[in-house]
Design an enzyme around this catalytic site. Structure first.
Site, PDB file in Angstrom:
ATOM      1  N   ASN A   8       0.868  -1.175   0.000  1.00 21.64           N
ATOM      2  CA  ASN A   8       0.000   0.000   0.000  1.00 21.64           C
ATOM      3  C   ASN A   8       0.905   1.224   0.000  1.00 21.64           C
ATOM      4  OD1 ASN A   8      -1.804   2.046   0.445  1.00 21.64           O
ATOM      5  ND2 ASN A   8      -2.355   1.428   2.533  1.00 21.64           N
ATOM      6  N   LYS A  10       0.083   4.275  -0.339  1.00 19.22           N
ATOM      7  CA  LYS A  10      -0.570   5.476   0.199  1.00 19.22           C
ATOM      8  C   LYS A  10      -0.330   6.652  -0.766  1.00 19.22           C
ATOM      9  CE  LYS A  10      -0.067   3.386   4.696  1.00 19.22           C
ATOM     10  NZ  LYS A  10       0.133   3.514   6.125  1.00 19.22           N
ATOM     11  N   HIS A 100      -9.322   1.343   5.212  1.00 16.15           N
ATOM     12  CA  HIS A 100      -8.003   1.528   5.844  1.00 16.15           C
ATOM     13  C   HIS A 100      -8.141   2.497   7.015  1.00 16.15           C
ATOM     14  CE1 HIS A 100      -3.845   2.729   6.471  1.00 16.15           C
ATOM     15  NE2 HIS A 100      -3.531   1.575   5.905  1.00 16.15           N
ATOM     16  N   GLU A 102      -6.467   4.931   7.912  1.00 13.65           N
ATOM     17  CA  GLU A 102      -6.325   6.354   7.557  1.00 13.65           C
ATOM     18  C   GLU A 102      -7.613   6.886   6.949  1.00 13.65           C
ATOM     19  OE1 GLU A 102      -2.724   5.648   5.415  1.00 13.65           O
ATOM     20  OE2 GLU A 102      -1.735   5.264   7.339  1.00 13.65           O
ATOM     21  N   GLU A 171      -4.771  -4.437  10.962  1.00 13.60           N
ATOM     22  CA  GLU A 171      -3.755  -3.401  11.056  1.00 13.60           C
ATOM     23  C   GLU A 171      -4.002  -2.577  12.316  1.00 13.60           C
ATOM     24  OE1 GLU A 171      -1.983  -2.432   6.972  1.00 13.60           O
ATOM     25  OE2 GLU A 171      -3.783  -1.227   7.138  1.00 13.60           O
ATOM     26  N   GLY A 177       2.964   2.885  10.641  1.00 13.87           N
ATOM     27  CA  GLY A 177       3.898   3.993  10.446  1.00 13.87           C
ATOM     28  C   GLY A 177       4.661   4.403  11.695  1.00 13.87           C
ATOM     29  N   SER A 216       3.988  -1.573  10.311  1.00 14.09           N
ATOM     30  CA  SER A 216       5.449  -1.597  10.507  1.00 14.09           C
ATOM     31  C   SER A 216       6.083  -2.941  10.148  1.00 14.09           C
ATOM     32  CB  SER A 216       5.812  -1.182  11.942  1.00 14.09           C
ATOM     33  OG  SER A 216       5.413   0.163  12.188  1.00 14.09           O
TER      34      SER A 216
HETATM   35  P1  13P Z   1       3.393   0.857   7.564  1.00 20.67           P
HETATM   36  O1  13P Z   1       3.928  -0.422   6.980  1.00 20.67           O
HETATM   37  O2  13P Z   1       4.094   2.076   7.029  1.00 20.67           O
HETATM   38  O3  13P Z   1       3.351   0.810   9.049  1.00 20.67           O
HETATM   39  O4  13P Z   1       1.876   0.998   7.047  1.00 20.67           O
HETATM   40  C1  13P Z   1       1.030  -0.079   7.195  1.00 20.67           C
HETATM   41  C2  13P Z   1      -0.222   0.189   6.466  1.00 20.67           C
HETATM   42  O5  13P Z   1      -0.976   1.051   6.821  1.00 20.67           O
HETATM   43  C3  13P Z   1      -0.495  -0.625   5.264  1.00 20.67           C
HETATM   44  O6  13P Z   1      -1.791  -0.447   4.820  1.00 20.67           O
END
Ligand code: 13P
Length: 256
Positions: A8, A10, A100, A102, A171, A177, A216
């Site tokens: 992903n 983003k 997601h 976010e 997640e 992140g 992560s």
């Molecule tokens: P990170 O791997 O940067 O922590 O992000 C995970 C994520 O949100 C994947 O959808």
């Protein structure tokens, strides 16, 4: 089912950067047939990525699919700024990430909207990856399993029978992140719970539903996480932005 290792990106990478990435990445995965790989670039790069991947697949055998990071649930109309399932189908997109954290926490998406998107994705022949996960406050209050249960029951409402065409990504918000991944034991505890719940919802017809872990993930922790029985793949954010690091994560899962 083979593992699914999904990227992903983003809101990262221009069209040019996407094509540069694929130039390095596609040849590197040529021999990795036993694992399914998915890349979800931003909407603006989907078309170029799709053309490039299709052209590469005509000459080479690679198990890579394209994903979108979001979509709206209506086919077309007055929805400024949104992208429809028809538009994704036209670009040979296979997967769509729905709900997601976010989208939930920054853009205010709630379970009822997420459910509509899930239904629409399934009806459109896209394979949705439903994202679920608790915040740090919810974990500290002992609410992890109840939050995950609510997100799953609501997100899958009315499409329980379609679970073989759906994947789930656990997640935890506190792991996204932050560099702090869930431990394999923490992931396994939730994945086991998710497995039993989707087993109940699908009346045992869930064997094609993969439960991915995200938060992560990197080339150092991937192997220990994938060893857990109910971890069927990863949804990788920042570590997927570098083609070599992402490749390394994939190969870590092959050596288990
Ligand atoms: P990170 O791997 O940067 O922590 O992000 C995970 C994520 O949100 C994947 O959808």
């Amino acid at each position: 089912m083979s593992y699914l290792i999904a990227a992903n990106w983003k809101m990262n990478k221009t069209v040019g950067e996407t094509l540069e990435y694929l130039d390095i990445f596609l040849p590197s995965i040529k021999d990795l047939k036993s694992v399914e790989i998915m890349i979800a670039p931003p909407f603006t790069a989907l078309s170029s990525a799709s053309i490039k991947i299709d052209a590469y697949k005509r000459e080479n055998e690679v198990n890579i699919k394209l994903g979108a990071q979001n979509m709206y649930y209506v086919e077309k109309g007055a929805f400024t700024g949104e992208i429809s399932p028809i538009m994704l189908n036209e670009l040979n997109v296979d997967y769509v990430i729905i709900g997601h954290s976010e989208r939930r926490h920054i853009f205010g998406e709630r379970d009822d909207l997420i459910n509509k998107k899930m239904i629409s994705a399934v009806e459109s022949g896209l394979r949705p990856i439903l994202c679920i996960g608790e915040t740090i406050e919810e974990r500290e209050q002992g609410k992890t399993l109840s939050v995950v249960e609510r997100q799953l029951r609501n997100g899958l409402s009315g499409i329980e029978k379609d679970l073989p065409f759906i994947d789930i990504a656990y997640e935890p918000v506190w792991a996204i992140g932050t560099g702090v991944n869930a431990t394999p034991e923490q992931a396994q505890e939730v994945h086991l719970f998710v497995r039993s719940l989707i087993n109940e919802l699908s009346k045992g017809n869930d064997s094609k539903t993969r439960i991915l872990y995200g938060g992560s993930v990197n080339d150092k922790n991937a192997r220990d996480l994938i060893k857990e029985k109910n971890v069927d793949g990863f949804l990788v954010g920042s570590a997927s932005l570098d083609p070599e690091k992402f490749y390394k994560i994939i190969t870590e899962t092959l050596e288990v």
